[in-house]
Design a protein around this motif. Structure first.
Motif, PDB file in Angstrom:
ATOM      1  N   HIS A  60      37.549  35.636  50.302  1.00  0.00           N
ATOM      2  CA  HIS A  60      36.690  36.093  51.390  1.00  0.00           C
ATOM      3  C   HIS A  60      35.644  37.088  50.929  1.00  0.00           C
ATOM      4  N   ASP A  61      36.070  38.140  50.264  1.00  0.00           N
ATOM      5  CA  ASP A  61      35.146  39.195  49.864  1.00  0.00           C
ATOM      6  C   ASP A  61      34.311  38.767  48.668  1.00  0.00           C
ATOM      7  N   ALA A  62      33.140  39.399  48.524  1.00  0.00           N
ATOM      8  CA  ALA A  62      32.309  39.134  47.351  1.00  0.00           C
ATOM      9  C   ALA A  62      32.884  39.786  46.098  1.00  0.00           C
ATOM     10  N   THR A  63      33.845  40.689  46.283  1.00  0.00           N
ATOM     11  CA  THR A  63      34.529  41.301  45.151  1.00  0.00           C
ATOM     12  C   THR A  63      36.016  40.975  45.220  1.00  0.00           C
ATOM     13  N   LEU A  64      36.669  41.143  44.090  1.00  0.00           N
ATOM     14  CA  LEU A  64      38.097  40.843  43.973  1.00  0.00           C
ATOM     15  C   LEU A  64      38.977  42.063  44.254  1.00  0.00           C
ATOM     16  N   LYS A  65      38.371  43.187  44.532  1.00  0.00           N
ATOM     17  CA  LYS A  65      39.081  44.467  44.572  1.00  0.00           C
ATOM     18  C   LYS A  65      40.141  44.551  45.661  1.00  0.00           C
ATOM     19  N   ARG A  66      39.816  44.121  46.876  1.00  0.00           N
ATOM     20  CA  ARG A  66      40.722  44.353  48.008  1.00  0.00           C
ATOM     21  C   ARG A  66      41.993  43.531  47.931  1.00  0.00           C
ATOM     22  N   THR A  67      41.896  42.289  47.477  1.00  0.00           N
ATOM     23  CA  THR A  67      43.028  41.372  47.602  1.00  0.00           C
ATOM     24  C   THR A  67      43.635  40.919  46.277  1.00  0.00           C
ATOM     25  N   TYR A 126      55.269  38.841  47.982  1.00  0.00           N
ATOM     26  CA  TYR A 126      54.316  37.813  47.584  1.00  0.00           C
ATOM     27  C   TYR A 126      53.720  38.049  46.196  1.00  0.00           C
ATOM     28  N   ALA A 127      54.375  38.855  45.416  1.00  0.00           N
ATOM     29  CA  ALA A 127      53.916  39.084  44.042  1.00  0.00           C
ATOM     30  C   ALA A 127      53.804  37.759  43.303  1.00  0.00           C
ATOM     31  N   GLY A 128      52.714  37.588  42.585  1.00  0.00           N
ATOM     32  CA  GLY A 128      52.524  36.382  41.802  1.00  0.00           C
ATOM     33  C   GLY A 128      51.694  35.307  42.468  1.00  0.00           C
ATOM     34  N   GLN A 129      51.343  35.486  43.746  1.00  0.00           N
ATOM     35  CA  GLN A 129      50.416  34.548  44.370  1.00  0.00           C
ATOM     36  C   GLN A 129      49.077  34.618  43.639  1.00  0.00           C
ATOM     37  N   ARG A 130      48.404  33.495  43.515  1.00  0.00           N
ATOM     38  CA  ARG A 130      47.151  33.432  42.772  1.00  0.00           C
ATOM     39  C   ARG A 130      45.983  33.108  43.693  1.00  0.00           C
ATOM     40  N   ASN A 163      44.823  42.487  41.994  1.00  0.00           N
ATOM     41  CA  ASN A 163      45.035  43.638  41.110  1.00  0.00           C
ATOM     42  C   ASN A 163      43.984  43.713  40.014  1.00  0.00           C
ATOM     43  N   VAL A 164      42.777  43.271  40.318  1.00  0.00           N
ATOM     44  CA  VAL A 164      41.713  43.217  39.316  1.00  0.00           C
ATOM     45  C   VAL A 164      41.414  44.583  38.702  1.00  0.00           C
ATOM     46  N   GLU A 165      41.564  45.663  39.470  1.00  0.00           N
ATOM     47  CA  GLU A 165      41.296  46.996  38.926  1.00  0.00           C
ATOM     48  C   GLU A 165      42.243  47.349  37.792  1.00  0.00           C
ATOM     49  N   GLN A 166      43.475  46.868  37.878  1.00  0.00           N
ATOM     50  CA  GLN A 166      44.454  47.157  36.837  1.00  0.00           C
ATOM     51  C   GLN A 166      44.285  46.226  35.632  1.00  0.00           C
ATOM     52  N   VAL A 167      43.970  44.970  35.903  1.00  0.00           N
ATOM     53  CA  VAL A 167      43.861  43.999  34.814  1.00  0.00           C
ATOM     54  C   VAL A 167      42.544  44.152  34.058  1.00  0.00           C
ATOM     55  N   PHE A 168      41.489  44.445  34.788  1.00  0.00           N
ATOM     56  CA  PHE A 168      40.167  44.599  34.177  1.00  0.00           C
ATOM     57  C   PHE A 168      39.547  45.924  34.629  1.00  0.00           C
ATOM     58  N   ILE A 223      40.100  35.014  36.708  1.00  0.00           N
ATOM     59  CA  ILE A 223      40.596  35.169  38.072  1.00  0.00           C
ATOM     60  C   ILE A 223      41.992  34.580  38.206  1.00  0.00           C
ATOM     61  N   ALA A 224      42.266  33.529  37.456  1.00  0.00           N
ATOM     62  CA  ALA A 224      43.586  32.893  37.511  1.00  0.00           C
ATOM     63  C   ALA A 224      44.699  33.815  37.030  1.00  0.00           C
ATOM     64  N   LYS A 225      44.357  34.861  36.298  1.00  0.00           N
ATOM     65  CA  LYS A 225      45.347  35.815  35.799  1.00  0.00           C
ATOM     66  C   LYS A 225      45.755  36.846  36.852  1.00  0.00           C
ATOM     67  N   LEU A 226      44.993  36.941  37.919  1.00  0.00           N
ATOM     68  CA  LEU A 226      45.186  38.019  38.882  1.00  0.00           C
ATOM     69  C   LEU A 226      46.312  37.734  39.868  1.00  0.00           C
ATOM     70  N   ASP A 227      46.953  38.808  40.304  1.00  0.00           N
ATOM     71  CA  ASP A 227      47.967  38.751  41.350  1.00  0.00           C
ATOM     72  C   ASP A 227      47.263  38.929  42.687  1.00  0.00           C
ATOM     73  N   ALA A 228      47.328  37.914  43.534  1.00  0.00           N
ATOM     74  CA  ALA A 228      46.660  37.957  44.829  1.00  0.00           C
ATOM     75  C   ALA A 228      47.640  38.128  45.984  1.00  0.00           C
TER      76      ALA A 228
END
Length: 298
Positions: free
Chosen positions: A89-96, A132-136, A98-103, A119-124
């Motif tokens: 939904h968002d133009a950034t990956l931050k809200r939904t 729901y840990a591990g959802q992509r 763990n992109v801040e931790q991975v990158f 993006i496929a590496k991220l936990d969504a």
């Protein structure tokens, strides 16, 4: 470490994009009718999946909607740095994610600045609940396969198309490749919409057979212009009235059928009943069970 506050999650869901669908009467006799409470009641649609109960725009969210008995789901489509369409939904990956931790050094973490593999590496899922840990973040192709497996129908939104030139043609290509542009899907199971009138026009020009919708609340005087390329006009529930709904229904869309309105995002019973009494064709909600119960009682 990166769990968001519940209030932030609810606020983001409440203020997010709308969607559009065929009328309840058009859905009668199809699987979509299971989402409607009774003949003439608004169709209830799971916004980004059952997003009050599972992380939005993930497999978990559309599976949850399926398990709750809701056939229609909505998603949001954006494009990665290397040209893959993904569900976000968002133009950034931050809200939904763990992109801040991975990158950590890649702020502001725009979808368009990351490859599909990154993006496929991220936990969504963990932002929503540890459960729901591990959802992509699904690619569009993966998402379409899941929706097909669930026997669901799709409201497909091009999110922020101005950021992604040519995304309409690309999205239609993926839909064709996954079997979603055949006669059966186009007639009963698919709607494409956007907040961008230009994007909706482009879809209509490329595939005039596909149902389209403009997301917003145009002035009544402007509705005939939108009806040339949109089958639905969908507005936030705080901006509509019975007279506005009547004005929409008085017009015909590009397929020569009555123009429709789906309203969003309603997550409580009183507003669901209010919208239903206005005569809306559908209600978009993060809490489809709440809305279904409310419109049953009327």
């Amino acid at each position: 470490m990166y769990t968001r506050a519940a209030a932030t999650t609810v606020a983001a869901l409440m203020g997010a994009g709308a969607l559009v669908l065929p009328t309840t009467s058009a859905a009668a006799g199809t699987p979509a009718a299971s989402s409607a409470a009774k003949p003439g009641a608004p169709l209830v649609v799971a916004h980004r999946g059952a997003s009050a109960y599972a992380p939005e725009n993930t497999f978990a969210a559309i599976d949850k909607a399926r398990d709750m008995g809701f056939t229609w789901v909505e998603n949001d489509v954006q494009r990665t740095k290397d040209g893959e369409l993904v569900i976000m939904h968002d133009a950034t990956l931050k809200r939904t994610t763990n992109v801040e931790q991975v990158f950590p050094d890649r702020a502001p973490w725009k979808v368009a600045d990351f490859t599909a593999a990154e993006i496929a590496k991220l936990d969504a899922g963990s932002w929503f609940s540890p459960k729901y840990a591990g959802q992509r973040v699904p690619t569009l192709k993966q998402y379409m396969q899941r929706v097909s497996r669930n026997k669901q129908s799709l409201v497909f939104e091009f999110k922020k198309p101005e950021l992604y030139p040519g995304i309409e043609k690309q999205g239609l290509r993926v839909l064709r490749q996954t079997g979603w542009l055949d006669k059966q899907h186009v007639k009963k199971k698919l709607v494409i919409q956007s907040f961008s009138a230009d994007s909706v026009k482009t879809v209509h020009e490329l595939r005039p057979d596909v149902k389209t919708g403009f997301l917003g609340t145009p002035a009544v005087a402007d509705l005939p212009r939108y009806a040339k390329f949109s089958d639905q006009i969908n507005a936030t529930h705080t901006s509509i009235s019975a007279d506005y709904v009547k004005a929409i229904h008085a017009l015909k869309g590009p397929h020569k059928k009555r123009l429709e309105i789906f309203t969003w995002t309603i997550n409580d019973a009183p507003n669901a009943v209010r919208a239903a009494r206005f005569g809306v064709d559908g209600i978009i909600t993060n809490t489809p069970d709440v809305v279904r119960k409310a419109v049953r009682k009327g």
